[in-house]
Scaffold this motif. Structure first.
Motif, PDB file in Angstrom:
ATOM      1  N   SER A  35       1.003  -1.205  -0.176  1.00  0.00           N
ATOM      2  CA  SER A  35       0.180  -0.193   0.190  1.00  0.00           C
ATOM      3  C   SER A  35       0.774   0.916  -0.151  1.00  0.00           C
ATOM      4  CB  SER A  35      -1.028  -0.114   1.324  1.00  0.00           C
ATOM      5  OG  SER A  35      -1.936  -0.888   1.506  1.00  0.00           O
ATOM      6  N   ALA A  36       2.366   1.090   1.041  1.00  0.00           N
ATOM      7  CA  ALA A  36       3.027   2.552   1.296  1.00  0.00           C
ATOM      8  C   ALA A  36       3.355   2.941  -0.927  1.00  0.00           C
ATOM      9  CB  ALA A  36       4.147   2.220   1.752  1.00  0.00           C
ATOM     10  N   ILE A  37       4.125   1.318  -1.097  1.00  0.00           N
ATOM     11  CA  ILE A  37       4.454   1.529  -2.206  1.00  0.00           C
ATOM     12  C   ILE A  37       3.738   2.092  -3.908  1.00  0.00           C
ATOM     13  CG2 ILE A  37       5.904   0.465  -4.001  1.00  0.00           C
ATOM     14  CD1 ILE A  37       7.278  -0.837  -1.659  1.00  0.00           C
ATOM     15  N   ALA A  38       2.770   1.751  -3.113  1.00  0.00           N
ATOM     16  CA  ALA A  38       1.516   1.925  -4.794  1.00  0.00           C
ATOM     17  C   ALA A  38       1.411   3.381  -4.531  1.00  0.00           C
ATOM     18  CB  ALA A  38       0.801   0.803  -4.926  1.00  0.00           C
ATOM     19  N   SER A  39       0.856   3.743  -2.993  1.00  0.00           N
ATOM     20  CA  SER A  39       0.299   4.858  -3.325  1.00  0.00           C
ATOM     21  C   SER A  39       1.049   6.308  -3.306  1.00  0.00           C
ATOM     22  CB  SER A  39       0.088   5.098  -1.192  1.00  0.00           C
ATOM     23  OG  SER A  39       0.967   5.696  -0.244  1.00  0.00           O
ATOM     24  N   ALA A  40       2.564   5.359  -2.940  1.00  0.00           N
ATOM     25  CA  ALA A  40       3.813   7.133  -3.446  1.00  0.00           C
ATOM     26  C   ALA A  40       3.936   6.503  -5.005  1.00  0.00           C
ATOM     27  CB  ALA A  40       4.995   6.124  -2.794  1.00  0.00           C
ATOM     28  N   ALA A  41       3.852   6.051  -5.646  1.00  0.00           N
ATOM     29  CA  ALA A  41       3.816   6.096  -6.618  1.00  0.00           C
ATOM     30  C   ALA A  41       2.414   6.532  -7.742  1.00  0.00           C
ATOM     31  CB  ALA A  41       3.851   4.549  -7.591  1.00  0.00           C
ATOM     32  N   ALA A  42       1.306   6.456  -6.711  1.00  0.00           N
ATOM     33  CA  ALA A  42       0.244   6.882  -7.523  1.00  0.00           C
ATOM     34  C   ALA A  42       0.062   8.497  -7.126  1.00  0.00           C
ATOM     35  CB  ALA A  42      -1.009   6.442  -6.833  1.00  0.00           C
ATOM     36  N   SER A  43       0.522   8.984  -5.610  1.00  0.00           N
ATOM     37  CA  SER A  43       0.417  10.502  -5.292  1.00  0.00           C
ATOM     38  C   SER A  43       1.205  11.220  -6.671  1.00  0.00           C
ATOM     39  CB  SER A  43       0.813  10.041  -3.957  1.00  0.00           C
ATOM     40  OG  SER A  43       0.181   9.784  -3.436  1.00  0.00           O
ATOM     41  N   TYR A  44       2.232  10.910  -6.506  1.00  0.00           N
ATOM     42  CA  TYR A  44       3.790  10.947  -7.445  1.00  0.00           C
ATOM     43  C   TYR A  44       3.286  11.072  -9.268  1.00  0.00           C
ATOM     44  CZ  TYR A  44       8.259  12.309  -9.704  1.00  0.00           C
ATOM     45  OH  TYR A  44       9.473  12.669 -10.293  1.00  0.00           O
ATOM     46  N   ILE A  45       2.466  10.654  -9.252  1.00  0.00           N
ATOM     47  CA  ILE A  45       2.028  11.371 -10.723  1.00  0.00           C
ATOM     48  C   ILE A  45       0.856  11.551 -10.960  1.00  0.00           C
ATOM     49  CG2 ILE A  45       0.290   9.638 -12.627  1.00  0.00           C
ATOM     50  CD1 ILE A  45       2.297   7.482 -11.957  1.00  0.00           C
ATOM     51  N   LEU A  46      -0.602  11.353  -9.555  1.00  0.00           N
ATOM     52  CA  LEU A  46      -1.551  12.422  -9.699  1.00  0.00           C
ATOM     53  C   LEU A  46      -1.299  13.281  -9.450  1.00  0.00           C
ATOM     54  CD1 LEU A  46      -3.663   9.292  -8.389  1.00  0.00           C
ATOM     55  CD2 LEU A  46      -3.794  10.152 -11.474  1.00  0.00           C
ATOM     56  N   LEU A  47      -0.804  13.666  -8.285  1.00  0.00           N
ATOM     57  CA  LEU A  47      -0.455  15.024  -7.552  1.00  0.00           C
ATOM     58  C   LEU A  47       0.614  15.713  -7.927  1.00  0.00           C
ATOM     59  CD1 LEU A  47      -0.939  13.503  -3.623  1.00  0.00           C
ATOM     60  CD2 LEU A  47      -3.030  14.622  -5.202  1.00  0.00           C
ATOM     61  N   ARG A  48       0.954  15.697  -9.016  1.00  0.00           N
ATOM     62  CA  ARG A  48       2.304  15.987  -9.226  1.00  0.00           C
ATOM     63  C   ARG A  48       1.477  17.639  -8.943  1.00  0.00           C
ATOM     64  NH1 ARG A  48       6.781  14.762 -14.272  1.00  0.00           N
ATOM     65  NH2 ARG A  48       7.453  16.530 -13.975  1.00  0.00           N
TER      66      ARG A  48
END
Length: 108
Positions: A35-48
């Motif tokens: 969850s931590a790894i997937a949310s970090a990757a998604a946040s990096y892309i989605l919240l840029r």
């Protein structure tokens, strides 16, 4: 800043719930890690865009503080000292040393 943090937390819990539904509920370490790894990757892309806005605001605030620090108040002692440093020395010879007269040897 708070909105960005809340969105990151929501994305983390979204992935936590998704991985729990998939079947990682028996291994809590794997569940939290994935969850931590997937949310970090998604946040990096989605919240840029939001992250770039926050960074720009922080840079502007930092530059404003630096500019305010560099301006000198004309009523301060520091301003007066700077003026004294900028004035040329009077009675200076070509070497830059101030001319001194000895009052006792004035009649020579």
């Amino acid at each position: 800043m708070v909105r960005y943090s809340l969105l990151r937390i929501l994305i983390f819990f979204g992935f936590l719930f998704l991985f729990w539904l998939i079947g990682l509920r028996n291994n809590p370490v794997l569940l939290l890690g994935a969850s931590a790894i997937a949310s970090a990757a998604a946040s990096y892309i989605l919240l840029r865009g939001m992250r770039d806005e926050i960074t720009a605001k922080l840079v502007e605030r930092h530059e404003a503080k630096l500019e305010a620090k560099q301006t000198v108040d004309p009523t301060s002692d520091e301003f007066a000292e700077d003026l004294e440093d900028e004035r040329p020395l009077r009675d200076a010879d070509t070497t830059g040393a101030a001319a001194t007269e000895d009052p006792h040897n004035a009649d020579r």
